[in-house]
Design a protein around this motif. Sequence first.
Motif, PDB file in Angstrom:
ATOM      1  N   TRP A   1       3.206   3.682   6.062  1.00 50.76           N
ATOM      2  CA  TRP A   1       1.246   4.097   5.851  1.00 50.76           C
ATOM      3  C   TRP A   1       0.527   4.357   7.386  1.00 50.76           C
ATOM      4  CZ3 TRP A   1      -2.400   4.227   2.212  1.00 50.76           C
ATOM      5  CH2 TRP A   1      -3.076   3.438   2.397  1.00 50.76           C
TER       6      TRP A   1
ATOM      7  N   ARG B   1       4.490  -0.845   6.712  1.00 52.54           N
ATOM      8  CA  ARG B   1       3.296  -0.231   7.464  1.00 52.54           C
ATOM      9  C   ARG B   1       3.650   1.015   7.898  1.00 52.54           C
ATOM     10  NH1 ARG B   1      -0.318  -3.720   9.480  1.00 52.54           N
ATOM     11  NH2 ARG B   1       0.577  -5.598   8.311  1.00 52.54           N
TER      12      ARG B   1
ATOM     13  N   PRO C   1       0.711  -1.656  -0.583  1.00 47.56           N
ATOM     14  CA  PRO C   1      -0.633  -0.092  -0.378  1.00 47.56           C
ATOM     15  C   PRO C   1       1.153   1.144  -0.062  1.00 47.56           C
ATOM     16  CG  PRO C   1      -0.821  -1.204   1.820  1.00 47.56           C
ATOM     17  CD  PRO C   1       0.805  -2.377   0.626  1.00 47.56           C
ATOM     18  N   ALA C   2       2.194   1.631   0.882  1.00 43.80           N
ATOM     19  CA  ALA C   2       2.813   2.500   0.908  1.00 43.80           C
ATOM     20  C   ALA C   2       3.406   2.944  -0.894  1.00 43.80           C
ATOM     21  CB  ALA C   2       3.923   2.722   2.300  1.00 43.80           C
TER      22      ALA C   2
ATOM     23  N   PHE D   1      -4.338  -1.185   6.223  1.00 40.23           N
ATOM     24  CA  PHE D   1      -3.170  -1.683   5.443  1.00 40.23           C
ATOM     25  C   PHE D   1      -3.186  -3.192   5.023  1.00 40.23           C
ATOM     26  CE2 PHE D   1       1.019  -3.281   5.450  1.00 40.23           C
ATOM     27  CZ  PHE D   1       1.907  -2.529   4.321  1.00 40.23           C
TER      28      PHE D   1
END
Length: 465
Positions: free
Chosen positions: A92, A89, A54-55, A134
């Motif tokens: 995020w 993580r 996601p990041a 996340f």
Amino acid sequence: MRLSPSPDRLFPADPATRGLARGFYDAVKNAPILSPHGHVDPSILSDDVPFSDPADLLIVPDHYVLRLLHAHGIGLDRLGRGDSDAGAREIWREFAASWHLFAGTPVRFWFEDTLHSVFGLTEHPSSANADEQFDQISAWIAQPSSRPRALFDRFGIEVLATTDDPADTLTAHRALRDDAAFTGRVVPTFRPDRYMDPGNPNWTAALEALHAASGIECSTASGLVHALEDRRAFFQSLGATATDTGVVDAWATRLSSAELERIHRAGLDGSVSPREARAYRAHMLWELARMSSEDGLVMQLHPGVLRSHHRPTLDRFGPDSGHDLPLTTHYTEPLREVLNDFGTNETFRLVLFTVDETSFSRDLAPLAGFYPSVFVGAPWWFLDSPDGIRRFREAVTDSAGFYKTSGFIDDTRAYLSIPARHDVSRRMDAGWLATLVVTGRLGEEEAATIARDLVDGIPRHVFRL
């Protein structure tokens, strides 16, 4: 807070006007996306591998996000840039904890749309739900339906233009062209910026790369011009319809051949002055216009940005790290020579963009309102917000109307934000058209036609798609 975007978001508050806007929008909301200017890496489509995390997907490459977080004291190393050891993580979590900082910004709007419509999230990001979101996005990434090609179809993208250096082999574009399994259209865009400034310390290396790609010696200015012409033809063979040039100002004036070659030699031996470099750049911009008047590639001009304003950030984190800033920009006098030479040439087409919105009504709309070759580019960069789009229409329509504008361009590296960005433009244009109808300046049927043309006929025509 619940993440549930209103179906009437961005429409005018007046009920009658809002109802009209809703109708105009409903007619175009699912129209195919034509994206004639952007910065998505074509290899994500040619390779079609899953996104990493996601990041890396949403935060690290997005300078809109980075710059505002940096403005609040969050170091870019904590956001994955440079020699960062921050994990995905953790990045995020930084973003989620700072969600409130984006209130009222277009970034917030784009993210709300993407998080809800693409990932199916139902809450705004926060410190409390950062890990859960996340994990949800990571699970989404792992699905075959979340790969780039599947999303190309899901998003309804018909045409996606990338931005490419003239020395690029365009390997990804060739792979996509030759891949029968991929039915989309991805085209390169010729971006010659790094060959225009002999005062740039990387200029000679750029000439060497262009020589290697074209086989044409670039030790003279005439050789450089020939090499650029050769590569333009190569780009066209792979579907290019446009070029793009980002320069600090719009001056485009000719030098004599002797003076041009003298400055070229000074650039090679390291003795070129700032004044000479500016004159050389202005001549090369004229040359690019001349080339477009001959080969038909649409010339996009994006002046007025001072790149890498903060040298320590540039040294540590490289370019495109959030500190490019807008400058006051003029077009009428700087482009006079080019438009005298090519402004009524039927082959020449020039799309002018700005980050100085005072130039919309002062320079750009009047130029487009006379010269057949000139079109006003959509609000760009610092101006592609909902309010920026509204101010653009208010400033430009009086002099240039709708059909001398470019249609929307998303100008993004953030692949997943493309639908959200186009949706903002469609909603704002629907609202502006509805306002013109209720104030008696347009008929409802004509406004509906314009709404459709703004997302299809106009960009298809302007960018020769």
